[in-house]
Design a protein around this motif. Sequence first.
Motif, PDB file in Angstrom:
ATOM      1  N   VAL A 164       0.829  -1.186   0.027  1.00 30.72           N
ATOM      2  CA  VAL A 164      -0.180  -0.015   0.180  1.00 30.72           C
ATOM      3  C   VAL A 164       0.964   1.189   0.055  1.00 30.72           C
ATOM      4  N   GLY A 165       1.915   1.224   0.859  1.00 35.17           N
ATOM      5  CA  GLY A 165       2.936   2.467   0.671  1.00 35.17           C
ATOM      6  C   GLY A 165       3.531   2.767  -0.562  1.00 35.17           C
ATOM      7  N   ILE A 166       3.857   1.752  -1.277  1.00 40.45           N
ATOM      8  CA  ILE A 166       4.357   1.779  -2.608  1.00 40.45           C
ATOM      9  C   ILE A 166       3.295   2.324  -3.602  1.00 40.45           C
ATOM     10  N   ILE A 167       2.147   1.960  -3.457  1.00 39.30           N
ATOM     11  CA  ILE A 167       1.192   2.485  -4.433  1.00 39.30           C
ATOM     12  C   ILE A 167       1.018   4.042  -4.204  1.00 39.30           C
ATOM     13  N   ILE A 168       1.171   4.322  -2.945  1.00 34.85           N
ATOM     14  CA  ILE A 168       0.746   5.883  -2.606  1.00 34.85           C
ATOM     15  C   ILE A 168       1.937   6.758  -3.352  1.00 34.85           C
ATOM     16  N   VAL A 169       3.237   6.098  -2.863  1.00 35.23           N
ATOM     17  CA  VAL A 169       4.174   6.757  -3.553  1.00 35.23           C
ATOM     18  C   VAL A 169       4.362   7.034  -4.883  1.00 35.23           C
ATOM     19  N   ASN A 170       3.987   6.011  -5.471  1.00 39.58           N
ATOM     20  CA  ASN A 170       4.115   5.883  -7.106  1.00 39.58           C
ATOM     21  C   ASN A 170       2.962   6.697  -7.483  1.00 39.58           C
ATOM     22  N   LYS A 171       1.959   6.531  -6.974  1.00 39.52           N
ATOM     23  CA  LYS A 171       0.807   7.552  -7.430  1.00 39.52           C
ATOM     24  C   LYS A 171       1.163   8.831  -7.455  1.00 39.52           C
ATOM     25  N   ALA A 172       1.882   9.334  -6.323  1.00 34.70           N
ATOM     26  CA  ALA A 172       2.322  10.880  -6.167  1.00 34.70           C
ATOM     27  C   ALA A 172       3.512  11.149  -7.387  1.00 34.70           C
ATOM     28  N   THR A 191      -6.163  -4.530  -2.208  1.00 35.73           N
ATOM     29  CA  THR A 191      -7.254  -3.665  -3.156  1.00 35.73           C
ATOM     30  C   THR A 191      -8.306  -2.911  -2.215  1.00 35.73           C
ATOM     31  N   ILE A 192      -8.875  -3.607  -1.088  1.00 44.02           N
ATOM     32  CA  ILE A 192      -9.824  -2.851  -0.454  1.00 44.02           C
ATOM     33  C   ILE A 192      -9.388  -1.871   0.577  1.00 44.02           C
ATOM     34  N   LEU A 193      -8.117  -2.098   0.990  1.00 45.86           N
ATOM     35  CA  LEU A 193      -7.360  -1.148   1.659  1.00 45.86           C
ATOM     36  C   LEU A 193      -7.105   0.223   0.811  1.00 45.86           C
ATOM     37  N   VAL A 194      -6.439  -0.086  -0.415  1.00 47.91           N
ATOM     38  CA  VAL A 194      -6.588   1.144  -1.346  1.00 47.91           C
ATOM     39  C   VAL A 194      -7.750   1.814  -1.614  1.00 47.91           C
ATOM     40  N   LEU A 195      -9.052   1.128  -1.668  1.00 43.87           N
ATOM     41  CA  LEU A 195     -10.311   1.761  -1.818  1.00 43.87           C
ATOM     42  C   LEU A 195     -10.656   2.759  -0.701  1.00 43.87           C
ATOM     43  N   ILE A 196     -10.492   1.967   0.552  1.00 44.75           N
ATOM     44  CA  ILE A 196     -10.617   2.806   1.887  1.00 44.75           C
ATOM     45  C   ILE A 196     -10.000   3.935   1.963  1.00 44.75           C
ATOM     46  N   MET A 197      -8.620   3.836   1.602  1.00 43.71           N
ATOM     47  CA  MET A 197      -7.669   5.066   1.664  1.00 43.71           C
ATOM     48  C   MET A 197      -7.988   6.126   0.650  1.00 43.71           C
ATOM     49  N   LYS A 247     -16.204  11.098  -0.547  1.00 41.43           N
ATOM     50  CA  LYS A 247     -17.325  10.098  -0.983  1.00 41.43           C
ATOM     51  C   LYS A 247     -17.110   9.586  -2.582  1.00 41.43           C
ATOM     52  N   GLU A 248     -16.672  10.156  -3.408  1.00 38.92           N
ATOM     53  CA  GLU A 248     -16.340   9.824  -4.567  1.00 38.92           C
ATOM     54  C   GLU A 248     -15.477   8.523  -4.776  1.00 38.92           C
ATOM     55  N   GLY A 249     -14.797   8.254  -3.754  1.00 39.75           N
ATOM     56  CA  GLY A 249     -14.005   7.059  -3.989  1.00 39.75           C
ATOM     57  C   GLY A 249     -14.617   5.822  -3.054  1.00 39.75           C
ATOM     58  N   LEU A 250     -15.815   6.179  -2.620  1.00 40.96           N
ATOM     59  CA  LEU A 250     -16.492   5.132  -1.819  1.00 40.96           C
ATOM     60  C   LEU A 250     -18.048   5.355  -2.019  1.00 40.96           C
ATOM     61  N   ASN A 251     -18.830   4.332  -2.322  1.00 40.99           N
ATOM     62  CA  ASN A 251     -20.186   4.227  -2.284  1.00 40.99           C
ATOM     63  C   ASN A 251     -20.981   2.999  -1.841  1.00 40.99           C
ATOM     64  N   LEU A 252     -22.336   2.883  -2.035  1.00 38.57           N
ATOM     65  CA  LEU A 252     -22.741   1.868  -1.492  1.00 38.57           C
ATOM     66  C   LEU A 252     -22.534   0.424  -2.247  1.00 38.57           C
ATOM     67  N   HIS A 253     -22.326   0.495  -3.236  1.00 33.52           N
ATOM     68  CA  HIS A 253     -21.973  -1.015  -3.940  1.00 33.52           C
ATOM     69  C   HIS A 253     -20.567  -1.357  -3.791  1.00 33.52           C
ATOM     70  N   VAL A 254     -19.629  -0.486  -3.430  1.00 33.14           N
ATOM     71  CA  VAL A 254     -18.283  -0.647  -3.267  1.00 33.14           C
ATOM     72  C   VAL A 254     -18.165  -1.026  -1.914  1.00 33.14           C
TER      73      VAL A 254
END
Length: 322
Positions: A26-34, A263-269, A276-283
């Motif tokens: 998760v850390g490398i995903i955040i750094v690479n995204k930035a 994947t779930i942790l990335v969605l929560i983050m 709220k755009e990153g998380l909705n009822l079906h997610v």
Amino acid sequence: MAPSSKAEKKAAVDAAAWMFNVVTSVGIIIVNKALMATYGFSFATTLTGLHFATTTLMTTILRMLGYVQASHLPLPDLLKFVFFANFSIVGMNVSLMWNSVGFYQIAKLSMIPVSCLLEVVLDKIRYSRDTKLSICVVLLGVGVCTVTDVSVNTKGFVAAFIAVWSTSLQQYYVHLLQRKYSLSSFSLLGHTAPAQAASLLLLGPFLDYWLTDKRVDRYDYNTVSLIFIIMSCTIAVGTNLSQFICIGRFTAVSFQVLGHMKTILVLIMGFFFFGKEGLNLHVVFGMIIAVVGMIWYGNASSKPGGKERKSHSLPTNRTETR
């Protein structure tokens, strides 16, 4: 040591290894995204080559200090592993470029049944009905979370096919080589990282130019972007090591199933960062289904007959590696 104590110790080590993988991934995903989104460093293959170069440096230092024992990995096995690993990296990058996000996620989900097939055919693994059903629940939950629009074309399908099979084979070989040659995770990394670093650093700039129409040598390097590149490479050492540790302990299928927790942790983050755009009822509904499936899988696969090898043992070369 009593059997219960051994089981508790193994469970604690398994949990620590998994948390190590989750945190670094998760850390490398955040750094690479930035790095890519904010600072425009879009050279993913070259960056992966730098990751393995840093990993090579780390394993070399640890070997010199005596923390990594000398071991042997035959050249044909090394080349086979590097072939699948590099095709996995290139295939994933090309698949993401040529496919919709929805089809890309479906391709990633298909790695679980492909990994199961490899274990059934090559390792003679047998799954119980509950284990199979739990895997289906995980796939359903993650699919609800991540799959949106789905469109596919011929070249995108070919890229996804190559990515899925090469990644599944690479993860299968991690587990196979560790058992066959009695290699620790650091020892196996010490053999494979230099070859991957050299091949990806040679191939990466050309592939990245083909994918992005930009040259890595013409990127506007500055202090902040270099700090992010160094952070990415540093975290990657932990990501690479934790992946080998987890696959060695859990097998490729379990690694894929539990891997969707990331994947779930990335969605929560994403929810915390983007609202709220990153998380909705079906997610949220998909997350609940996926977590239930993961808990069920852990329960079902650990029971007698949940996941077992059918009278098949893999010869090891422990004496050769000493």
